[in-house]
Design a protein around this motif. Sequence first.
Motif, short mmCIF file in Angstrom:
data_model
loop_
_atom_site.label_atom_id
_atom_site.label_comp_id
_atom_site.label_asym_id
_atom_site.label_seq_id
_atom_site.Cartn_x
_atom_site.Cartn_y
_atom_site.Cartn_z
N GLN A 193 0.80 -1.25 0.18
CA GLN A 193 0.07 -0.11 -0.16
C GLN A 193 1.03 1.30 -0.01
O GLN A 193 1.93 1.27 0.49
CB GLN A 193 -0.96 -0.01 1.14
CG GLN A 193 -1.88 -1.21 1.42
CD GLN A 193 -3.00 -1.06 0.34
OE1 GLN A 193 -3.45 -0.08 0.03
NE2 GLN A 193 -3.56 -2.19 -0.12
N PRO A 194 0.53 2.35 -0.54
CA PRO A 194 0.95 3.73 -0.51
C PRO A 194 1.13 4.06 1.09
O PRO A 194 0.38 3.67 1.69
CB PRO A 194 0.29 4.63 -1.18
CG PRO A 194 -0.60 3.90 -2.33
CD PRO A 194 -0.67 2.55 -1.50
N GLY A 195 2.63 4.60 1.18
CA GLY A 195 2.71 4.89 2.80
C GLY A 195 3.75 3.79 3.23
O GLY A 195 4.30 3.96 4.44
N ASP A 196 3.71 2.39 2.67
CA ASP A 196 4.67 1.41 3.24
C ASP A 196 5.94 2.01 2.95
O ASP A 196 6.54 2.62 2.11
CB ASP A 196 4.43 0.06 2.72
CG ASP A 196 3.03 -0.49 2.90
OD1 ASP A 196 2.38 0.03 3.73
OD2 ASP A 196 2.65 -1.50 2.25
N VAL A 197 6.91 1.36 3.81
CA VAL A 197 8.25 1.63 3.72
C VAL A 197 8.92 0.44 3.20
O VAL A 197 8.62 -0.90 3.27
CB VAL A 197 8.87 1.72 5.11
CG1 VAL A 197 8.21 3.37 5.54
CG2 VAL A 197 8.83 0.85 6.17
N VAL A 198 10.18 0.32 2.63
CA VAL A 198 10.99 -0.45 2.02
C VAL A 198 12.21 -0.90 2.81
O VAL A 198 12.86 0.13 3.36
CB VAL A 198 11.38 -0.34 0.71
CG1 VAL A 198 12.29 -1.43 -0.10
CG2 VAL A 198 10.23 -0.01 -0.39
N ILE A 199 12.61 -2.00 3.22
CA ILE A 199 13.80 -2.44 4.21
C ILE A 199 14.33 -3.24 3.56
O ILE A 199 13.79 -4.19 3.08
CB ILE A 199 13.19 -2.74 5.66
CG1 ILE A 199 12.33 -1.83 6.19
CG2 ILE A 199 14.48 -3.08 6.61
CD1 ILE A 199 11.53 -2.09 7.54
N ILE A 238 10.97 -11.64 12.47
CA ILE A 238 10.54 -10.36 11.95
C ILE A 238 8.86 -10.38 12.10
O ILE A 238 8.12 -9.66 12.54
CB ILE A 238 10.72 -10.02 10.64
CG1 ILE A 238 12.34 -9.51 10.37
CG2 ILE A 238 9.84 -8.99 9.77
CD1 ILE A 238 12.89 -9.60 8.98
N ILE A 239 8.54 -11.77 11.76
CA ILE A 239 7.11 -11.97 11.89
C ILE A 239 6.67 -11.80 13.02
O ILE A 239 5.17 -11.82 13.35
CB ILE A 239 6.80 -13.33 11.04
CG1 ILE A 239 6.99 -13.32 9.70
CG2 ILE A 239 5.54 -14.01 11.46
CD1 ILE A 239 6.94 -14.55 8.69
N LYS A 240 7.47 -12.59 14.03
CA LYS A 240 6.67 -12.12 15.48
C LYS A 240 6.53 -10.78 15.99
O LYS A 240 5.61 -10.62 16.65
CB LYS A 240 8.12 -12.87 16.38
CG LYS A 240 8.39 -14.26 16.44
CD LYS A 240 9.55 -14.73 17.43
CE LYS A 240 9.75 -16.17 17.21
NZ LYS A 240 10.91 -16.71 18.09
N VAL A 241 7.35 -9.92 15.54
CA VAL A 241 6.96 -8.49 15.56
C VAL A 241 6.11 -7.93 14.95
O VAL A 241 5.30 -6.97 15.27
CB VAL A 241 8.28 -7.72 16.05
CG1 VAL A 241 8.98 -8.25 17.18
CG2 VAL A 241 8.90 -7.48 14.61
N CYS A 242 5.83 -8.18 13.64
CA CYS A 242 4.94 -7.74 12.59
C CYS A 242 4.57 -9.00 11.81
O CYS A 242 4.93 -8.90 10.65
CB CYS A 242 5.83 -6.69 11.84
SG CYS A 242 4.73 -5.82 10.53
N ALA A 313 7.93 0.15 11.00
CA ALA A 313 9.04 0.03 10.68
C ALA A 313 10.37 0.13 11.61
O ALA A 313 11.24 -0.77 11.54
CB ALA A 313 9.39 1.41 9.53
N GLU A 314 10.21 1.13 12.40
CA GLU A 314 11.29 1.11 13.34
C GLU A 314 11.38 -0.37 14.22
O GLU A 314 12.69 -0.45 14.63
CB GLU A 314 11.25 2.30 14.39
CG GLU A 314 11.15 3.49 13.78
CD GLU A 314 12.80 3.64 12.92
OE1 GLU A 314 13.81 3.19 13.66
OE2 GLU A 314 12.87 4.23 11.96
N LEU A 315 10.31 -0.98 14.59
CA LEU A 315 10.18 -2.14 15.07
C LEU A 315 10.94 -3.15 14.48
O LEU A 315 11.82 -3.97 15.12
CB LEU A 315 8.95 -2.71 15.91
CG LEU A 315 8.58 -3.80 16.30
CD1 LEU A 315 9.38 -3.70 17.73
CD2 LEU A 315 7.23 -4.18 16.81
#
Length: 367
Positions: A193-199, A238-242, A313-315
């Motif tokens: 979605q627009p507004g998402d971030v890329v990591i 990563i999946i555990k926190v998000c 993102a920060e998490l």
Amino acid sequence: MEVYKNQESQNPLFQKIEQVRRRSNKIKDTHINLSHGSGGKAMRDLIDDVFVKSFDNPILSQLEDQASFDLANLAKLGNRLAFTTDSYVVDPLFFPGSDIGELAVNGTINDLAVSGAKPLYLTCSVILEEGLPVETLRRVAASMQAAAQKAGVQIVTGDTKVVNRGCADKLFINTAGIGIIPTGIDISPSNIQPGDVVIINGEIGNHGTAILIARGELELETDIESDCQPLHDLVSEIIKVCPEIHAMRDATRGGLATVLNEFALTANVGIRINENAIPVREEVNGMCEILGLDPLYLANEGKIVIVAPKEKAELILSTMKNHPTGKQASIIGEIIPTPPGIVLLKTAFGAERIVDMLVGDQLPRIC
């Protein structure tokens, strides 16, 4: 029947046959020949002495034409099966930081991991060129087993074929993998979605650079090694926190640029990335400048690209940096509504340019 077996085992002729059989599964040839793919004794000795000995586990030891699993046990891990296959034709077979065996295992594990799956079982099918040193094959098999053990997966079935000298290049490997996706996990580029971030979890281009240098065609010296590594444990954290990760993919052939373009086209969104935020080693940049290459398109074998909600993102970033395979993780861009299907790069000089799909192949046979 038991009495008969006991009597048979005392027969001197029977004992002699068993002794011969135990000795005969040791391959005596120093190089692969066509008999090793014939389906007969030479092939059985090769499989027993190289592959069964290296990959030894209860499922493989059955030596059936297939591996079978208890569905009830699999269902305890999740509600969907992830299944993938890949082939590896890398040249050279051994390169700084890794080799074709470890690459085959980790590459297949990572293809499963980016769906959120827990990898469990792998296959190993090899195409051998007549004349390949048996010791080379042993070394590759040992590397595959070491990588599988490190990742907690099992190589449970496989196949061996031998082709005439000149009909292949030493050794090709095909692997397939099975994993289980936990209930409630739905990772797909269509979720972006627009507004998402890329990591991304670290430096790009190291694998492609290591392969190029290892070929010895250029008079360049560097200590860069392939980034070949399994990513499923990082993905699990990563999946555990998000658990609501929107998209995830490993950046192999075609590099970071190709993954981002695939995301943009699938979700019909734009993506803007920041050149200054993308981790690239100075040596990789230097080589690219000399050869006219772009690190955005160089292959990786241990880099994962994630698209996630901005508020997480920060998490996610802190979780990645606390993991050995994500210490250099960085937020490199954002999802924008327009222009749809286009990836834009904000350069170090403040300008913007389009990052298109790779045309042709910068470096062939890198995986």
